[in-house]
Design an enzyme around this catalytic site. Structure first.
Site, short mmCIF file in Angstrom:
data_model
loop_
_atom_site.label_atom_id
_atom_site.label_comp_id
_atom_site.label_asym_id
_atom_site.label_seq_id
_atom_site.Cartn_x
_atom_site.Cartn_y
_atom_site.Cartn_z
N TRP A 98 66.12 81.50 65.47
CA TRP A 98 67.33 82.28 65.16
C TRP A 98 66.79 83.68 64.66
O TRP A 98 65.71 83.44 63.88
CB TRP A 98 68.23 81.32 64.05
CG TRP A 98 69.42 80.92 64.65
CD1 TRP A 98 69.33 79.55 65.40
CD2 TRP A 98 70.97 81.29 64.63
NE1 TRP A 98 70.70 79.22 65.81
CE2 TRP A 98 71.68 80.15 65.17
CE3 TRP A 98 71.50 82.02 64.11
CZ2 TRP A 98 72.88 80.01 65.24
CZ3 TRP A 98 72.83 82.23 64.24
CH2 TRP A 98 73.69 81.33 64.91
N TRP A 128 67.82 75.14 59.70
CA TRP A 128 68.27 73.80 59.37
C TRP A 128 67.20 72.52 59.94
O TRP A 128 66.90 71.54 59.14
CB TRP A 128 69.71 73.27 59.81
CG TRP A 128 70.14 71.98 59.72
CD1 TRP A 128 70.06 70.87 60.64
CD2 TRP A 128 70.78 71.70 58.14
NE1 TRP A 128 70.52 69.76 59.88
CE2 TRP A 128 70.94 70.22 58.45
CE3 TRP A 128 71.21 72.19 57.33
CZ2 TRP A 128 71.76 69.38 57.69
CZ3 TRP A 128 72.01 71.35 56.35
CH2 TRP A 128 72.23 70.07 56.47
N GLU A 129 66.53 72.91 60.88
CA GLU A 129 65.46 71.97 61.33
C GLU A 129 64.04 72.04 60.59
O GLU A 129 63.19 71.43 61.06
CB GLU A 129 65.54 72.08 62.86
CG GLU A 129 66.47 71.72 63.80
CD GLU A 129 67.80 72.43 63.65
OE1 GLU A 129 67.60 73.68 63.52
OE2 GLU A 129 68.92 71.92 63.63
N HIS A 185 78.83 78.38 56.02
CA HIS A 185 77.75 77.83 56.72
C HIS A 185 76.57 78.24 56.02
O HIS A 185 75.72 77.55 55.79
CB HIS A 185 77.77 78.41 58.12
CG HIS A 185 77.13 77.53 58.97
ND1 HIS A 185 76.22 78.21 60.22
CD2 HIS A 185 76.72 76.08 59.33
CE1 HIS A 185 75.98 77.26 60.86
NE2 HIS A 185 76.10 75.97 60.21
N GLU A 210 80.81 84.96 58.24
CA GLU A 210 82.22 84.78 57.77
C GLU A 210 82.57 83.62 57.01
O GLU A 210 83.63 83.53 56.17
CB GLU A 210 83.30 85.24 58.66
CG GLU A 210 83.04 86.51 59.54
CD GLU A 210 83.93 86.74 60.73
OE1 GLU A 210 84.29 87.78 61.12
OE2 GLU A 210 84.55 85.53 61.10
N ARG A 256 63.17 93.20 54.65
CA ARG A 256 62.23 92.41 54.42
C ARG A 256 61.17 91.85 55.06
O ARG A 256 60.37 90.91 54.97
CB ARG A 256 63.02 91.17 53.60
CG ARG A 256 63.94 91.44 52.16
CD ARG A 256 64.99 90.68 51.87
NE ARG A 256 65.48 91.24 50.53
CZ ARG A 256 66.10 92.27 50.60
NH1 ARG A 256 66.29 93.02 51.49
NH2 ARG A 256 66.61 92.79 49.20
O1 LIG Z 1 74.15 80.11 61.58
N1 LIG Z 1 73.39 81.03 61.38
C1 LIG Z 1 71.97 80.35 61.32
C2 LIG Z 1 71.42 79.34 61.70
N2 LIG Z 1 72.26 78.56 62.33
C3 LIG Z 1 71.55 77.19 63.04
C4 LIG Z 1 71.19 76.13 62.20
O2 LIG Z 1 69.95 76.28 61.62
C5 LIG Z 1 70.76 75.00 62.93
O3 LIG Z 1 69.80 75.05 64.00
C6 LIG Z 1 71.98 74.32 63.85
O4 LIG Z 1 73.07 74.13 62.96
C7 LIG Z 1 71.72 73.06 64.76
O5 LIG Z 1 71.38 72.09 63.66
N3 LIG Z 1 69.91 79.11 61.56
C8 LIG Z 1 69.16 80.14 61.32
O6 LIG Z 1 68.06 79.98 61.04
N4 LIG Z 1 69.73 81.23 60.77
C9 LIG Z 1 70.97 81.52 60.71
O7 LIG Z 1 71.62 82.73 60.44
#
Ligand SMILES: O=Nc1c(NC[C@H](O)[C@H](O)[C@H](O)CO)[nH]c(=O)[nH]c1=O
Length: 190
Positions: A25, A60-61, A122, A119, A161
């Site tokens: 991301w 998240w992963e 999350h 927004e 950054r």
């Molecule tokens: O939503 N924004 C972002 C994001 N969402 C995805 C999340 O990390 C994960 O991959 C999915 O929810 C699937 O599990 N992941 C990021 O690294 N930066 C963000 O800014």
């Protein structure tokens, strides 16, 4: 003298093996962060062959991927034939197929991600869970997990950054994460 960044300690990293797990991301910010991290590792003497880089979809992963990278490298270096699943408790999944290319345990693992506030809430939930998760993996495994996750309110803050954008004071935080990984890796071996 910056009131924020610690005075860098200079450590020699030629004996270290470093893992890097980065999210995909916000790739335009991830790329310079990853480049800055890797350049600093090499500058400290870490061998390119001892730097293992893997990616995941998003921040998240990161915790599970860091934990899996640790477990796979332990399977490689352990002679007991235990599977990574054994090391992770319960499952018999053998992760040697996913094991890091080179062999041997990691002295530090750097987790890199860029979370930008949107927004909704999350951002808050992911930021808190990822930071808690990475801290837990570090304490559970005893391997220093360097927190390389930017949690910013807008793209300009993220680019700043990553040393991008040209504004005064722009600094690539990846360099700090590389230095931290070498310091913590050397001290863990001592
Ligand atoms: O939503 N924004 C972002 C994001 N969402 C995805 C999340 O990390 C994960 O991959 C999915 O929810 C699937 O599990 N992941 C990021 O690294 N930066 C963000 O800014």
């Amino acid at each position: 003298m910056s009131l924020k960044a610690p005075a860098p300690e200079h450590h020699e990293g030629s004996a270290l093996r470093i893992g890097i797990v980065h999210a995909r991301w916000n790739q335009a910010v991830i790329e310079p962060l990853l480049a800055g991290t890797k350049a600093k590792l090499l500058e400290c003497g870490v061998k390119e062959s001892n730097i293992v880089i893997e990616s995941v979809p998003g921040s998240w992963e990161l915790p599970i991927a860091v934990q899996r990278l640790y477990a796979a490298s332990q399977v490689q270096s352990s002679s007991g034939g235990a599977t990574a699943g054994d090391l992770l408790g319960g499952s018999t999944t053998d992760l040697t197929a996913l094991a890091a290319p080179a062999s041997g345990p990691f002295d530090a693992i750097i987790a890199i991600g860029v979370l930008i506030k949107g927004e909704t809430m999350h951002f808050e939930y992911i930021s808190d869970s990822v930071s808690q998760g990475l801290m837990r993996v570090s304490l559970d495994t005893g391997v220093p997990v360097i927190f390389g996750v930017l949690t910013v309110l807008n793209e300009a803050q993220a680019l700043h950054r990553a040393g991008q954008g040209g504004a005064p004071g722009a600094h690539n935080h990846g360099e700090d994460w590389g230095l931290a990984a070498v310091e913590m890796g050397v001290k863990r071996k001592a």
